[in-house]
Enzyme design. Structure first.
Site, mmCIF file in Angstrom:
data_model
loop_
_atom_site.group_PDB
_atom_site.id
_atom_site.type_symbol
_atom_site.label_atom_id
_atom_site.label_comp_id
_atom_site.label_asym_id
_atom_site.label_seq_id
_atom_site.Cartn_x
_atom_site.Cartn_y
_atom_site.Cartn_z
ATOM 1 C CD GLU A 191 0.754 -71.222 17.741
ATOM 2 O OE1 GLU A 191 -0.110 -70.730 17.678
ATOM 3 O OE2 GLU A 191 1.642 -71.562 17.149
ATOM 4 C CG HIS A 192 -2.845 -74.349 16.534
ATOM 5 N ND1 HIS A 192 -4.005 -74.318 15.599
ATOM 6 C CD2 HIS A 192 -2.027 -73.677 15.950
ATOM 7 C CE1 HIS A 192 -3.692 -73.655 14.540
ATOM 8 N NE2 HIS A 192 -2.218 -73.417 14.899
ATOM 9 C CD GLU A 201 -2.208 -73.250 10.404
ATOM 10 O OE1 GLU A 201 -0.860 -72.727 10.491
ATOM 11 O OE2 GLU A 201 -2.871 -73.490 11.254
ATOM 12 C CG HIS A 204 2.028 -74.921 14.203
ATOM 13 N ND1 HIS A 204 0.982 -75.977 13.667
ATOM 14 C CD2 HIS A 204 1.775 -73.546 14.146
ATOM 15 C CE1 HIS A 204 0.052 -74.781 13.046
ATOM 16 N NE2 HIS A 204 0.457 -73.716 13.135
#
Length: 435
Positions: A70-71, A142, A67
């Site tokens: 991906e960012h 987040e 993840h």
């Protein structure tokens, strides 16, 4: 370029595997103005123990690195790639799941330009120590936001019960502590291992000429230099086929107005990645619709008794290395809801809702839903890109639904619903005065 006609659906798919291993699938739809493209790598949050490209030993990566990667892919030396898409009239996004990472855009014009932008930015990583450090704060916020979400806590609570050893029980984003360990070197290592073209697929659907798009993609890939495709070695804990590692029950208190209850069933047998696997998944979905659908006698009875309400729902997740089903809802009496669900499932073989007439009804509804979903470019692209049934796809779903019999339903029931595979997780409202 291979041409596959799905005459029943009136769809034609064009497909080609390029010399570097990238699989390209194109589904032109002349009646649509928009085009939607998804570039996916077969790499998700569960893939945190693997042999990096060029090495010989397994390396444990911090939870959440897929993840995080991906960012970071959207940050480039020349600025944020979102701005480039915006200038070209496109809307871009990305997401990471347990088993894949996808990058996408939608646009009504400049399709070729946007498609090449998508390929170029995903195939050109750029990480610095400063940008990685900055991202840790953003993703940390987040993570904390999701930790305050009762539904998220409920979902990962039951996964933690069903898979206490498997990395699926880790939040896709990781933890504040785990992402603090991530370094640019680890990001490059994960990227080089999993972002090989041979581990990726591109799906484009919408208003375009397939020959033009395939030629443009092929030329783009030929201009780039990639390492030779290699077999990716991932490692996962061995799952106990007897279900002995499942945690049967846990409960926690949160500041919620009403409690929450979730029942989970862990699939204890491996599912083949072919048409038979897709048929098995479809049979289970039909089974749950027969037992718990809004028109079932079971659901109406539980609703009238106040055990379930409109928040009740069920879902089947089936991916590589795992599959499980969940049944959940808000309730003032979590134990009452979970007991009722388990009782129904364990006695389902003799349930009056499992009959030919009801199967015909739920099959008709399922076919209608499947056909309606095929009107959505986003649904088709995301479903096809994430499909792990290698010899079947969502375009085979309608004929598979049609051929399923009551015997198939009973077979799926006996294979999947086993007493030792159950687990329960409850969220109860905090008592007055609790912190």
């Amino acid at each position: 370029m291979q041409k596959i006609d799905y005459q029943l659906l009136g769809e034609t798919l064009y497909q080609q595997t390029l010399p570097n291993g990238l699989t390209v699938s194109l589904l032109p739809k002349a009646d649509y103005h928009k085009t939607y493209a998804v570039l996916t790598t077969n790499y998700g949050s569960i893939d945190d123990l693997f042999i990096p490209l060029g090495q010989s030993d397994y390396v444990q990566m911090p939870a959440g690195i897929a993840h995080f990667l991906e960012h970071k892919m959207f940050d480039k030396k020349d600025g944020d790639i979102f701005e480039a898409f915006s200038r070209q009239g496109a809307s871009a996004n990305a997401f990471t799941s347990f088993t894949r990472t996808s990058y996408l855009f939608s646009a009504t014009n400049q399709i070729k330009t946007n498609l090449l932008t998508l390929l170029d930015f995903v195939q050109q990583p750029y990480f610095t120590a400063a940008s990685v450090a900055k991202e840790k704060g953003i993703i940390g916020q987040e993570i904390e936001m999701y930790e305050d979400d009762p539904n998220w806590r409920l979902f990962f609570g039951i996964i933690g019960n069903l898979y206490p050893k498997h990395p699926i029980h880790h939040d896709i984003a990781g933890t504040v502590e785990s992402i603090a360990q991530i370094t640019p070197a680890q990001l490059y290592s994960a990227y080089q291992t999993f972002y090989q073209p041979s581990n990726m697929n591109l799906f484009v659907i919408g208003h375009f000429d397939p020959e033009t798009i395939m030629t443009a993609v092929s030329a783009n890939q030929q201009r780039k230099t990639f390492s030779e495709p290699t077999i990716i070695h991932r490692q996962f804990p061995e799952e106990d086929a007897s279900g002995h590692d499942i945690i049967p029950y846990r409960v926690t208190e949160l500041p919620v107005q009403r409690g929450k209850s979730i029942v989970g069933i862990k699939g204890l047998t491996a599912v083949s990645q072919d048409r038979a696997g897709l048929k098995y998944r479809t049979a289970l979905n039909l089974l749950f619709d027969m037992l718990f659908g809004d028109s079932s006698r079971n659901y109406l009875r539980l609703y009238d008794q106040g055990i379930v309400d409109d928040t009740f729902g069920y879902e089947l997740d089936m991916e590589r290395t795992f599959h499980f089903a969940t049944f959940s809802g808000d309730t003032d009496h979590p134990q009452q809801l979970s007991d009722a669900v388990i009782k129904l499932l364990e006695n389902a073989a003799d349930n009056p809702d499992l009959n030919e007439k009801r199967l015909a009804l739920v099959k008709k509804e399922a076919i209608g839903s499947a056909l309606q979903s095929l009107n959505s470019l986003e649904y088709i692209a995301n479903s096809y890109s994430g499909n792990h049934f290698e010899t079947a796809s969502l375009f085979d779903l309608v004929p598979i639904i049609s051929e399923i019999t009551l015997a198939d339903i009973q077979s799926a029931l006996h294979r999947f619903v086993r007493h030792e595979a159950f687990s329960v997780f409850h969220i109860e409202a905090q008592s007055a005065g609790d912190d």
